[in-house]
Enzyme design. Structure first.
Site, PDB file in Angstrom:
ATOM      1  CG  ASP A  95       0.661   4.936   4.045  1.00 15.04           C
ATOM      2  OD1 ASP A  95      -0.149   3.987   3.958  1.00 15.04           O
ATOM      3  OD2 ASP A  95       1.896   4.756   4.110  1.00 15.04           O
ATOM      4  CD  GLU A  96      -0.062   2.905   8.404  1.00 16.80           C
ATOM      5  OE1 GLU A  96      -1.069   2.241   8.737  1.00 16.80           O
ATOM      6  OE2 GLU A  96       1.068   2.412   8.314  1.00 16.80           O
ATOM      7  CD  GLN A 140      -1.423  -3.204   9.108  1.00 20.38           C
ATOM      8  OE1 GLN A 140      -0.415  -2.693   9.588  1.00 20.38           O
ATOM      9  NE2 GLN A 140      -1.531  -3.477   7.825  1.00 20.38           N
ATOM     10  NE  ARG A 157       4.072  -4.148  11.081  1.00 16.54           N
ATOM     11  CZ  ARG A 157       3.540  -3.761   9.925  1.00 16.54           C
ATOM     12  NH1 ARG A 157       4.197  -2.942   9.130  1.00 16.54           N
ATOM     13  NH2 ARG A 157       2.351  -4.193   9.535  1.00 16.54           N
ATOM     14  CE  LYS A 191      -2.105  -1.189   3.821  1.00 17.42           C
ATOM     15  NZ  LYS A 191      -1.455  -2.501   4.014  1.00 17.42           N
ATOM     16  CB  THR A 192       3.627   2.328   2.200  1.00 14.57           C
ATOM     17  OG1 THR A 192       2.812   2.159   3.360  1.00 14.57           O
ATOM     18  CG2 THR A 192       4.479   3.573   2.374  1.00 14.57           C
TER      19      THR A 192
HETATM   20  P1  ATP Z   1       1.688  -2.153   5.982  1.00 16.57           P
HETATM   21  O1  ATP Z   1       0.264  -2.590   5.972  1.00 16.57           O
HETATM   22  O2  ATP Z   1       2.472  -2.890   6.976  1.00 16.57           O
HETATM   23  O3  ATP Z   1       1.834  -0.675   6.039  1.00 16.57           O
HETATM   24  P2  ATP Z   1       2.045  -1.986   3.126  1.00 16.57           P
HETATM   25  O4  ATP Z   1       0.818  -2.587   2.527  1.00 16.57           O
HETATM   26  O5  ATP Z   1       2.130  -0.523   3.171  1.00 16.57           O
HETATM   27  O6  ATP Z   1       2.293  -2.627   4.561  1.00 16.57           O
HETATM   28  P3  ATP Z   1       4.612  -1.856   1.871  1.00 16.57           P
HETATM   29  O7  ATP Z   1       5.354  -1.435   3.050  1.00 16.57           O
HETATM   30  O8  ATP Z   1       4.302  -0.862   0.812  1.00 16.57           O
HETATM   31  O9  ATP Z   1       3.262  -2.585   2.340  1.00 16.57           O
HETATM   32  O10 ATP Z   1       5.313  -3.090   1.178  1.00 16.57           O
HETATM   33  C1  ATP Z   1       5.817  -4.171   1.931  1.00 16.57           C
HETATM   34  C2  ATP Z   1       7.116  -4.667   1.338  1.00 16.57           C
HETATM   35  O11 ATP Z   1       6.867  -5.281   0.081  1.00 16.57           O
HETATM   36  C3  ATP Z   1       8.092  -3.541   1.063  1.00 16.57           C
HETATM   37  O12 ATP Z   1       9.383  -4.000   1.319  1.00 16.57           O
HETATM   38  C4  ATP Z   1       7.890  -3.277  -0.417  1.00 16.57           C
HETATM   39  O13 ATP Z   1       9.037  -2.719  -0.995  1.00 16.57           O
HETATM   40  C5  ATP Z   1       7.607  -4.652  -0.948  1.00 16.57           C
HETATM   41  N1  ATP Z   1       6.775  -4.652  -2.166  1.00 16.57           N
HETATM   42  C6  ATP Z   1       5.553  -4.126  -2.307  1.00 16.57           C
HETATM   43  N2  ATP Z   1       5.077  -4.334  -3.551  1.00 16.57           N
HETATM   44  C7  ATP Z   1       6.020  -5.010  -4.231  1.00 16.57           C
HETATM   45  C8  ATP Z   1       6.134  -5.519  -5.579  1.00 16.57           C
HETATM   46  N3  ATP Z   1       5.168  -5.384  -6.474  1.00 16.57           N
HETATM   47  N4  ATP Z   1       7.278  -6.160  -5.884  1.00 16.57           N
HETATM   48  C9  ATP Z   1       8.266  -6.331  -4.989  1.00 16.57           C
HETATM   49  N5  ATP Z   1       8.217  -5.869  -3.719  1.00 16.57           N
HETATM   50  C10 ATP Z   1       7.114  -5.222  -3.344  1.00 16.57           C
HETATM   51 MG    MG Z   2       2.296   0.816   4.780  1.00 18.20          MG
END
Ligand code: ATP
Ligand code: MG
Length: 849
Positions: free
Chosen positions: A224-225, A255, A680, A32-33
């Site tokens: 975000d969040e 979350q 995490r 997402k981030t």
């Molecule tokens: P959270 O809910 O914990 O905030 P999130 O959904 O925001 O998580 P991110 O932090 O954006 O998730 O991504 C998690 C990990 O996966 C990061 O290390 C990111 O670089 C990697 N990632 C996300 N999408 C891809 C992709 N398409 N290919 C490779 N790596 C990815």
């Molecule tokens: Mg995130």
């Protein structure tokens, strides 16, 4: 577009849908981030949007800084302008510093130099309000009152309404305190954290002019969040979305962990109502964690009744099982964790996609102490997030209060904090007198004080002391604003000789606007009067901008003012006289503050920027680069990721917290927190608990009960990684306990086969090193064994890191690292009393302790 290839089709769709509202609801680690970050880059690179018409909101300042960096990396630093990426609170401060004067509340306005009251400032206000009202209620704690006030504010209830709605005498008293609290805030020209959001919201709602200006400026809004936004934040977002509705919000209901701070799940539900054309995107692939970790975390959160449910999968099949460790007591638990991390740091490799880092997560900040001590014993560099951050230390708060008072003399909390710090003979009765006169005249304390000094309303001695204090502040103010005030007088005489009083805000206004226009980039990039072309060259058209570019006060050096204050108040002298390690550390802190002020000036910031920063640094901002281990609460860990994660103190009453046990909704929130903590972890996740724990300084007589969350992890995903032997079942659940209830080492599943075992603490044995090594091997990763093979018993090959040794001069210590071999071998030992010593092993006369 090269970077788009690093997204999966769903992510890509979310990034490419730039027009109209987009809502992404997806589980942890699903990117997402990343979508937010790439979307910003995409807007700039592909759509050709000007960076400064993009606004992104993150949950912490640190997350904002990280995102800024990634975006720059993606667009290759090709643009000069930057998108605005910040927390809601920081954003609101910037809006209010620019526009708060457009806001009228009950016919009263605020000035741009408002102070920001943090929690401890708020507490002093509440305390003094309670004192004034004669409320000495043991049942009403200051914290409790504050959280009630905050709750009322966020539900847009004023004191009157709180009073009328309740038949409860306790709530009536709270309403009274609330009323005094609000009027004192207004008198001090101060805003608390809730106000920052509420006032911004009100401003955007009531002033069409202001709202439209921001709508023109920010055409793309990203959040975000999103699950942790509260009502005012939601409304700010809606106002900022304007008519274009180019908003993209990402979040995960599972979350949501801030409902106690007013985060509102309705925000997710109403997004679809308020933006009916919204595109809803779901992401299901997790890129962060191994399958085992993901399955364990999902299994835990599934126990919540109030959730929609979703699927998450990962390509990182298998992985290490979730580790479990049951320590006899809290100290043993912390040593186990430190020992494990020590070994991990030795054998793990730094890799591009996965730096060598670990996190220890707990429920409350106070749990950090044992782990800090354990890390120190092992000589592991660590960071503690939260707890007592730099800006919360007494000496720092004192000096910051001086600066606040200098910036805004109406700030009564700052005045009360500084008036007799360090002691200058202004006693309690004198202060009470000032407070009384302030109350009678309805003036801020500063004005009341001036009145007393000028009219000599007190004993000569008291008057002299007050005069001294007043002059100190005035002198410092002259240092800071002197030049400006001079200029002000001149201009005032030229432009409006008959109304010199009115001139101050006018000039200040203009200067501030320049300042804020600079801070935001320009508010309206296309506004002609701001463009360099319209101004000619900067030097020609606006000579002042080159030197005195910023708002009043920025010419003077905050660090100089600080030095002046420290010197004239004798603050450091007093500390030097104390001459304790504690007081010397405080002196160091003060010096560091002067450095911080200097850095701030180098960045071209004003005193207001400096103070805003001090007020807004959130807990998570303390994560320092360099340290490989971070200790923090699960709340603070939101959004972050680490290859190795420990969640410690998995005990009923600690986690879930005893405060929540009576309320099923709150237990659900604790479970979501557990889900946040577990997700995490990228590679290795270990959950631990202590059977006996000391609390409030006494050993608890009864063994703790294992956290319910432990029993929610499916047994096949879980393995004991060497809890000291015990007969008692681990969990209340018998079917579960058999798995761990082994009689001797040989019966231990899987990991019983290694020869070498490290013993420590209460003689327990475990072999986490093999657990890690095996795991790395199973993933086809290389790993470095430390120069001394772990299997070799000590003695033949030398001392090992983590080992306890004894030196004839330095006494007992712990081996930190060993370099070289044989004759050459050097060994670094951490001695509790002498610190780190590097010794040649051959000559060191070290013995095994
Ligand atoms: P959270 O809910 O914990 O905030 P999130 O959904 O925001 O998580 P991110 O932090 O954006 O998730 O991504 C998690 C990990 O996966 C990061 O290390 C990111 O670089 C990697 N990632 C996300 N999408 C891809 C992709 N398409 N290919 C490779 N790596 C990815
Ligand atoms: Mg995130």
């Amino acid at each position: 577009m090269q970077f788009l290839e690093k997204l999966n089709p769903q992510q890509r769709e979310a990034v490419e849908t730039v027009h109209g509202p987009v809502l992404i609801l997806a589980g942890a680690g699903s990117g997402k981030t990343r979508v937010i970050t790439y979307r910003i880059a995409y807007l700039i690179e592909k759509v050709g949007v000007s960076p400064d018409s993009i606004l992104a909101m993150t949950f912490t300042n640190k997350a904002a800084a990280e995102m800024q960096e990634r975006v720059e990396h993606l667009v290759g630093g090709r643009t000069l302008a930057k998108p605005v990426i910040s927390t809601f609170h920081s954003f609101c401060v910037r809006v209010l510093r620019r526009d708060i004067e457009a806001l009228q509340i009950n016919g009263k306005g605020y000035r741009k130099d408002f102070a920001i009251y943090d929690e401890s400032d708020q507490q002093s206000l509440v305390k003094s309000a309670m004192k004034r009202l004669g409320i000495d209620d043991k049942q009403l704690t200051v914290r409790n009152v504050l959280s009630r006030i905050s709750h009322a504010k966020n539900h847009l209830l004023d004191p009157q309404e709180v009073y009328l709605q309740s038949g409860d005498p306790k709530v009536e008293r709270i309403a009274q305190i609330y009323k005094v609290y609000e009027s004192e805030l207004a008198k001090a020209n101060a805003l608390d954290f809730d106000d920052l959001l509420l006032m911004t919201n009100k401003l955007l709602k009531t002033s069409t002019e202001v709202r439209e200006r921001y709508n023109r400026r920010f055409q793309y809004v990203l959040i975000d969040e999103y699950q942790d936004t509260n009502r005012p934040q939601y409304e700010i977002m809606r106002a900022l979305a304007g008519t274009l509705h180019n908003v993209c919000a990402v979040g995960d209901e599972d979350q949501s962990i801030y409902s106690w701070r007013g985060a509102d799940i309705r925000n997710i539900l109403e997004f679809e109502q308020d933006f009916p054309e919204a595109k809803i995107v779901r992401l299901e692939q997790n890129y962060r964690s191994t399958q085992n970790i993901l399955e364990a975390a999902s299994a835990v959160v599934k126990n919540n009744l109030k959730r929609k449910g979703k699927n998450l999968w990962t390509e990182r099949m298998g992985g290490a099982k979730v580790g479990y460790y049951e320590a006899p007591d809290g100290e043993n638990e912390s040593l186990f964790v430190a020992d494990y991390i020590n070994k991990y740091l030795m054998i793990a490799h730094d890799e591009d996609d996965e730096p060598k880092r670990a996190a220890v997560l707990y429920r409350t900040n106070s749990q950090s102490r044992l782990f800090e001590e354990a890390m120190r014993r092992y000589g592991i560099k660590y960071n503690v997030v939260g707890g007592f951050s730099f800006y919360e230390r007494a000496e720092i708060k004192d000096m910051i209060s001086y600066l606040k008072l200098i910036q805004n003399p109406s700030d009564s909390v700052a005045l009360l904090r500084t008036i007799n710090t360090p002691t200058r003979g202004i006693g309690k009765t004198t202060v009470e007198q000032i407070e009384r006169i302030a109350l009678e005249t309805n003036l801020p304390l500063w004005d009341a004080l001036g009145h007393i000094v000028e009219q000599r309303l007190m004993q000569p001695r008291a008057c002299a002391a007050l005069k001294g204090f007043r002059e100190l502040i005035q002198d410092a103010r002259a240092m800071l604003y002197g030049k400006f005030e001079e200029r002000l007088v001149e201009t005032a005489q030229v432009s409006k000789p008959e109304e010199s009083d009115a001139a101050e805000p006018e000039i200040a206004d203009e200067d501030l606007q320049d300042n804020m226009a600079f801070d935001f980039g320009e508010l309206e990039p296309d506004a002609e009067e701001f463009s360099p072309e319209a101004l000619g060259t900067a030097e020609e058209a606006a000579p002042e901008k080159v030197e005195g570019f910023r708002s009043p006060g920025e010419n003077a050096n905050v660090s100089e003012v600080l030095k002046f204050l420290i010197d004239r108040t004798g603050y450091i002298k007093q500390l030097e006289a104390e001459d304790t390690p504690e007081s010397l550390a405080r002196i160091e802190n003060l010096r560091e503050l002067v450095n911080a002020a200097m850095d701030s000036r180098d960045r071209g910031e004003t005193i207001a920027d400096f103070l805003d920063h001090a007020a807004l640094v959130a807990d998570t901002d303390d994560i320092e680069a360099g340290a490989q281990v971070t200790l923090m609460t699960m709340h603070a860990a939101k959004g972050l990721e680490f290859p190795l994660v420990f969640i410690v103190g998995m005990e009923e009453g600690l986690f879930p917290s005893s405060r929540t046990l009576m309320n099923p909704d709150e237990v659900e929130e604790e479970r979501r927190l557990c889900y946040v903590g577990m997700t995490r972890a990228m590679r290795i996740l270990v959950l631990s608990r202590a059977r006996y724990r000391r609390r409030y300084g006494t050993d608890m007589p009864d063994a703790s009960t294992a956290s319910r969350f432990l029993s929610e992890v499916p047994p096949q995903l879980f393995e004991d990684i060497g809890s000291p032997q015990k007969k008692t079942p681990v969990f209340g659940d018998d079917s579960y306990s058999t798995h761990y209830d082994y009689e001797n080492e040989d019966q231990r599943p899987q990991y019983g086969r290694t020869k070498q075992k490290t013993s420590y603490g209460g003689g327990s044995t475990y072999n986490s090193i093999d657990n890690i090594a095996e795991f790395f091997a199973s993933r086809g990763k290389k790993f470095n064994r430390p120069s001394v093979p772990m299997e070799e018993p000590h003695g033949k090959r030398g001392f090992r890191p983590g080992q306890k040794v004894k030196h004839p001069k330095y006494g007992e210590g712990t081996v930190y690292q060993r370099e070289g071999e044989g004759e050459e071998a050097k060994i670094t030992v951490q001695f509790p009393r002498f610190g780190l010593k590097k010794l040649v092993e051959k000559f060191a006369q070290l013995e095994k302790a």
